[in-house]
Design an enzyme around this catalytic site. Structure first.
Site, PDB file in Angstrom:
ATOM      1  N   SER A 441      90.361  61.493  41.294  1.00 22.91           N
ATOM      2  CA  SER A 441      90.596  62.389  42.420  1.00 22.91           C
ATOM      3  C   SER A 441      91.041  63.785  42.003  1.00 22.91           C
ATOM      4  O   SER A 441      90.269  64.527  41.423  1.00 22.91           O
ATOM      5  CB  SER A 441      91.589  61.756  43.380  1.00 22.91           C
ATOM      6  OG  SER A 441      91.513  62.384  44.628  1.00 22.91           O
ATOM      7  N   ASP A 452      82.748  71.879  33.768  1.00 23.33           N
ATOM      8  CA  ASP A 452      81.564  72.575  34.274  1.00 23.33           C
ATOM      9  C   ASP A 452      81.574  74.055  33.935  1.00 23.33           C
ATOM     10  O   ASP A 452      80.509  74.674  33.783  1.00 23.33           O
ATOM     11  CB  ASP A 452      81.463  72.410  35.796  1.00 23.33           C
ATOM     12  CG  ASP A 452      80.892  71.064  36.195  1.00 23.33           C
ATOM     13  OD1 ASP A 452      80.710  70.207  35.305  1.00 23.33           O
ATOM     14  OD2 ASP A 452      80.637  70.852  37.399  1.00 23.33           O
ATOM     15  N   LYS A 466      86.210  59.331  42.141  1.00 29.25           N
ATOM     16  CA  LYS A 466      86.765  59.346  43.500  1.00 29.25           C
ATOM     17  C   LYS A 466      86.595  60.751  44.063  1.00 29.25           C
ATOM     18  O   LYS A 466      87.331  61.656  43.753  1.00 29.25           O
ATOM     19  CB  LYS A 466      88.237  58.956  43.443  1.00 29.25           C
ATOM     20  CG  LYS A 466      88.964  59.089  44.756  1.00 29.25           C
ATOM     21  CD  LYS A 466      88.479  58.061  45.755  1.00 29.25           C
ATOM     22  CE  LYS A 466      89.404  57.959  46.946  1.00 29.25           C
ATOM     23  NZ  LYS A 466      89.637  59.228  47.616  1.00 29.25           N
TER      24      LYS A 466
END
Length: 523
Positions: A441, A452, A466
């Site tokens: 999460s 990224d 999640k």
């Protein structure tokens, strides 16, 4: 209107939700037409769920002919996201009162053709036809009032849970079921006692087929809310749920295990150890209960005593300990400098995300940077989440201006992009992230943002996966419902839900192993 937002990881001091728990709240403002949101929190969760605590009250706002008046509250005629015909939505009051059905209170509906033919007359007399008034003579039989009995307190509670779910749930098809018919069923059922009402609410939430949408008893809600706000009175342990295996021989029930013990806390001083299984609390068996439910039993007033029965690996007989409950605070962020392969490394461990996590990490980072480390390591192993914005704000400490962090889409398909506003405190020092299968999460928001954007190398095993957010709404009796209300994607628009984040360097490294032993050999 005010909402309070948070996310959740392991419960500081007392327990978790399916292996997770809760961080602390922060505040933002948001308007929601037709509802007044008051004090609450949003929990953005770890291995079990992300939450929003919210107390709300309906505002009866006149909306001309689009609203059918009842003796309790207006029922909107048009609600495109609900299943069922417009006539069904209009003629079935939630709280009971005038149904405007021809001599019927059994939920039967007039035909769509009849509704359209009589619609003008219906609107004209809607304001006049109340349960204590007589309809004008000469009107079509369709418009004769059939006044339902006032709902009982149990029926009201059941319908209240339905209304919260209807308002918040992200899947507006409601798993393809006749969602309106379910409300009618809940409103018409006779409940012998409160436990029957709770069972009906559980059944309603389970029908959505969402593992994260569920019911909280008042004790469970209080434990979750108190942990989220940091008001933890317990024994200083973190709990996780071990799912049962009904196919095993003999069948294995669900059980709750102590995943970690707060140093120098009440449990630590009493001899509680990680991996101890909680058998009973004050003589009440805990078998089959979740970590969240056990947490509610463990909590209590400061200074009160708890009799804890535990099963310890390697011992045949249960261990019984008497522990005094105290105010417990978790050190969610710790840091230190270390030498690895002749290199000076700054280590930062984040156990969970709270409203103070970003500030704590910033302070730790400043202290480490003053020592001029050659690399930084952020340890997210076992961090199941926490306060949503905590993960976002920690990412901002390491990214340059204009970097994307995450994209959140709510039940209305509205998207919010989270980005950096300026250069972070450190955007150049080599950075490694340690993750494992329990990293979830809010932790995954941080890890994916740094990965990224090419800012960090992720080391470890695939994360939990999640990428949905839940809300926790309090009901009128102190219980609550947990409802999935939003989804999020990584900066590269990757949906990691159920799949997790793939590490750049795969290396099994359990959370018990020191972080310095988990770094890749190339480092």
């Amino acid at each position: 209107a005010m909402k309070m937002v948070a996310a959740h990881g392991l419960v500081g001091g007392v327990g978790g939700v399916g292996g997770v728990g809760v961080g602390w709240p922060a505040v933002y403002r948001s308007m929601d037409a037709g509802n007044m949101m008051s004090s609450g929190l949003t929990l953005h969760g770890g291995m079990a769920q992300s939450f929003l605590f919210k107390r709300s009250m309906s505002l009866c706002r006149p909306t001309a002919a689009r609203m059918l008046l009842t003796s309790d509250e207006p029922m909107m005629l048009e609600s495109s996201r609900r299943t069922g015909t417009r006539a069904q939505r209009a003629f079935c009051p939630v709280h009971g009162s005038c149904s405007l059905l021809a001599g019927s209170t059994d939920g039967a509906f007039p035909s769509r053709k009849s509704i359209h033919r009589s619609f003008a007359n219906l609107v004209a007399v809607a304001a006049l036809v109340l349960c204590n008034q007589q309809a004008p003579q000469g009107l079509p039989s369709l418009l004769l009032p059939a006044c339902a009995k006032e709902l009982t307190s149990e029926q009201r509670l059941a319908v209240e849970a339905w209304k919260v779910t209807d308002r918040e749930y992200v899947d507006r098809t409601f798993s393809g079921q006749d969602w309106f018919a379910r409300r009618q069923k809940m409103a018409q059922r006779k409940y012998a006692e409160r436990t029957d009402t709770y069972d009906e609410i559980r059944e309603m939430l389970a029908s959505l087929g969402d593992r994260y949408t569920r019911f909280l008893t008042p004790a469970m809600y209080d434990a979750l809310f108190s942990s989220a706000t940091g008001d933890v009175i317990g024994i200083g342990v973190e709990l996780k749920t071990i799912e049962g295996d009904t196919k095993a021989s003999p069948p294995q029930p669900m059980r709750v295990v102590i995943s970690s013990v707060v140093p120098d806390g009440p449990a630590d001083k009493s001899g509680v150890l990680p991996d101890d299984v909680i058998v009973d609390v004050d003589g009440v068996a805990m078998e089959g209960l979740s970590a969240e439910e056990v947490a509610a039993k463990v909590r209590g007033p400061a200074g009160s005593r708890l009799r804890l029965g535990i099963a310890r690996p390697g011992q045949s007989e249960p261990v019984v300990l008497v522990i005094e409950r105290k105010d417990v605070k978790l050190a969610a962020v710790t840091s230190r400098a270390a030498s690895v392969g002749g290199k000076k490394v700054g280590l930062i461990q984040i156990k969970q995300f709270s409203t103070s996590t970003a500030a704590d990490v910033a302070a730790a980072l400043d202290s480490l940077l003053a020592q001029k480390p050659q690399a930084l390591v952020i340890d997210l192993r076992g961090n199941t989440g926490g306060y949503f914005t905590g993960g976002v704000d920690v990412a901002r400490l390491f990214l340059p201006q204009g970097s994307a962090i995450t994209y959140v889409t709510d039940r209305t398909l509205a998207e919010v992009a989270y980005t950096t506003y300026s250069d972070g405190r450190d955007t150049t020092t080599p950075l490694l992230l340690l993750v494992d299968s329990r990293t979830a999460s809010a932790s995954e928001i941080l890890a994916s943002a740094l990965q990224d954007n090419g800012r960090a190398t992720v080391v470890g095993s695939t994360t939990y996966g999640k990428a949905v957010i839940q809300t926790v709404s309090a009901l009128s009796d102190g219980s609550g419902v947990v409802v999935t209300t939003a989804r999020y994607e990584t900066p590269k628009r990757t949906n990691i839900n159920l799949s997790g984040i793939k590490p750049d360097v795969e290396k099994e490294c359990p959370s018990k192993v020191d972080a310095t032993q988990c770094l890749p050999s190339s480092f």
